[in-house]
Design an enzyme around this catalytic site. Structure first.
Site, PDB file in Angstrom:
ATOM      1  N   ILE A  44       8.511 -25.712 -54.544  1.00 35.09           N
ATOM      2  CA  ILE A  44       7.345 -24.929 -54.938  1.00 35.09           C
ATOM      3  C   ILE A  44       6.097 -25.336 -54.159  1.00 35.09           C
ATOM      4  O   ILE A  44       5.160 -24.555 -54.006  1.00 35.09           O
ATOM      5  CB  ILE A  44       7.126 -25.126 -56.453  1.00 35.09           C
ATOM      6  CG1 ILE A  44       6.129 -24.153 -57.001  1.00 35.09           C
ATOM      7  CG2 ILE A  44       6.682 -26.552 -56.788  1.00 35.09           C
ATOM      8  CD1 ILE A  44       6.263 -23.932 -58.468  1.00 35.09           C
ATOM      9  N   LYS A  45       6.087 -26.590 -53.658  1.00 35.89           N
ATOM     10  CA  LYS A  45       4.887 -27.124 -53.031  1.00 35.89           C
ATOM     11  C   LYS A  45       4.635 -26.540 -51.643  1.00 35.89           C
ATOM     12  O   LYS A  45       3.577 -26.782 -51.064  1.00 35.89           O
ATOM     13  CB  LYS A  45       4.981 -28.640 -52.967  1.00 35.89           C
ATOM     14  CG  LYS A  45       4.987 -29.286 -54.350  1.00 35.89           C
ATOM     15  CD  LYS A  45       3.627 -29.165 -54.993  1.00 35.89           C
ATOM     16  CE  LYS A  45       3.550 -30.009 -56.240  1.00 35.89           C
ATOM     17  NZ  LYS A  45       2.194 -30.154 -56.733  1.00 35.89           N
ATOM     18  N   ASP A  46       5.592 -25.782 -51.113  1.00 40.44           N
ATOM     19  CA  ASP A  46       5.318 -25.055 -49.865  1.00 40.44           C
ATOM     20  C   ASP A  46       4.140 -24.102 -50.073  1.00 40.44           C
ATOM     21  O   ASP A  46       3.329 -23.889 -49.178  1.00 40.44           O
ATOM     22  CB  ASP A  46       6.533 -24.223 -49.431  1.00 40.44           C
ATOM     23  CG  ASP A  46       7.671 -25.084 -48.921  1.00 40.44           C
ATOM     24  OD1 ASP A  46       7.571 -26.320 -48.992  1.00 40.44           O
ATOM     25  OD2 ASP A  46       8.679 -24.508 -48.471  1.00 40.44           O
ATOM     26  N   GLY A  49       0.985 -26.263 -49.970  1.00 41.97           N
ATOM     27  CA  GLY A  49       0.655 -26.721 -48.616  1.00 41.97           C
ATOM     28  C   GLY A  49       0.008 -25.608 -47.814  1.00 41.97           C
ATOM     29  O   GLY A  49      -1.037 -25.787 -47.182  1.00 41.97           O
TER      30      GLY A  49
END
Ligand code: PMP
Length: 305
Positions: A44-46, A49
């Site tokens: 999910i952290k894409d 970022g």
């Protein structure tokens, strides 16, 4: 779909539908899980970022000589490193030693430098070290996901609208894990604006403090807090659900064995909490949750053993 930068493949992830045929739940009820493990960096952290780097560039906080520094358990580092590559920026990530080796290898593969802090100092130790580095390194940018309102904003503008667009407004409850709190707060605030009756359930592992108690170690990785994230302050949260390591890992294994979903333990915990929620609700309820990352980055930790 042809793309020229990997950040173009971030988001618009599939949604998995679970019914009473898969797991015990009241008649005609459904659990939907957004498969964020299928982002190019595996989590999910894409989304975060990409959002942090593009807004940092837009706001003039990031230039071509900037070094990005961030305390991270790993997934935020991977997401930031992918986005930083499209601007050829240097990245330094401060990671407490206990976090998975695979995530650290992936960050390195994407060109990042890793700095370790002692596990016993937790994420707070990593935050402190990152601030020291940012003071020492000229032209550095510390997005600081734990404090930066761009963190929930990343999900408010992407994940929330995707869920509403795909599933419509007949959702009873939103259930999601809390680490920095960005995913939960951003998505929940968007959904609450659009669906005022929706229930908001935050998920934490045992050893996290949201339901009280002292912080202690847990094996579920990526969620759990030692302090209440600032993003939760203004949200009308229905309750927090605390999931044991045993239950979280049991469901992580079942999701692989029964459904072919190779997701991390925070997904198992989110699914356990989503099942508890749907089982408390009347027939024909709809619960939506998030599966934040993929299993293969936890193989060395024996996720399936
Ligand atoms: N699951 C995993 C695997 C994660 O890495 C994270 C982020 N630490 C989360 C869930 C929680 O996301 P957030 O930081 O947005 O609360």
């Amino acid at each position: 779909m042809i793309i020229t930068t990997v950040t173009d493949a971030i988001g618009s992830t599939p949604i998995f539908k679970f019914t009473e045929k898969d797991y015990p739940m009241p008649k005609d009820s459904v659990i939907y899980a957004k498969l964020e493990n299928l982002n190019p960096g595996g989590s999910i952290k894409d989304r975060l970022g990409k959002y942090l780097i593009t807004t940092g560039v837009k706001k003039g906080k990031i230039t071509k000589n900037t070094t990005i520094i961030e305390p991270t358990a790993g997934n935020t580092g991977i997401g930031l490193a992918i986005a930083a590559l499209s601007y050829q920026l240097k990245t330094i990530f401060v990671v407490p030693e206990k976090f998975s080796l695979e995530k650290q290898q992936l960050m390195k593969a994407l060109g990042a430098t890793i700095i370790h802090t002692p596990s016993e100092l937790g994420i707070l130790g990593a935050i402190e070290k990152s601030k020291e580095l940012a003071q020492a390194i000229p032209d550095s940018y510390l997005p600081l996901q734990f404090e930066n309102p761009d963190n929930p904003a990343a999900y408010y503008h992407t994940l929330g609208p995707e869920i509403l667009q795909e599933l419509g407004d007949q959702l009873t409850s939103f259930v999601a894990g809390i680490g920095s709190g960005g995913t939960f707060a951003g998505t929940a605030s968007y959904l609450k604006e659009q669906i005022p009756a929706i229930q908001l359930i935050g998920v934490e592992p045992e050893g996290s403090i949201l339901n009280g108690g002292k912080p202690h170690a847990h094996a579920i990785e990526g969620i759990g807090v030692e302090f209440t994230p600032p993003f939760l302050a203004t949200l009308p949260i229905t309750r927090f659900e605390t999931i044991s390591d045993k239950e979280g890992f049991d469901y992580t294994r079942q999701l692989a064995e029964k459904n072919g979903l190779l997701v991390g333990s925070s997904s198992g915990a989110a699914f356990a909490a989503a099942l508890h929620e749907v089982q408390r609700l009347p027939e024909k309820s709809t619960v939506v949750t998030i599966f934040p990352d993929t299993a293969d980055r936890y193989l060395s930790k024996g996720i399936y053993e």
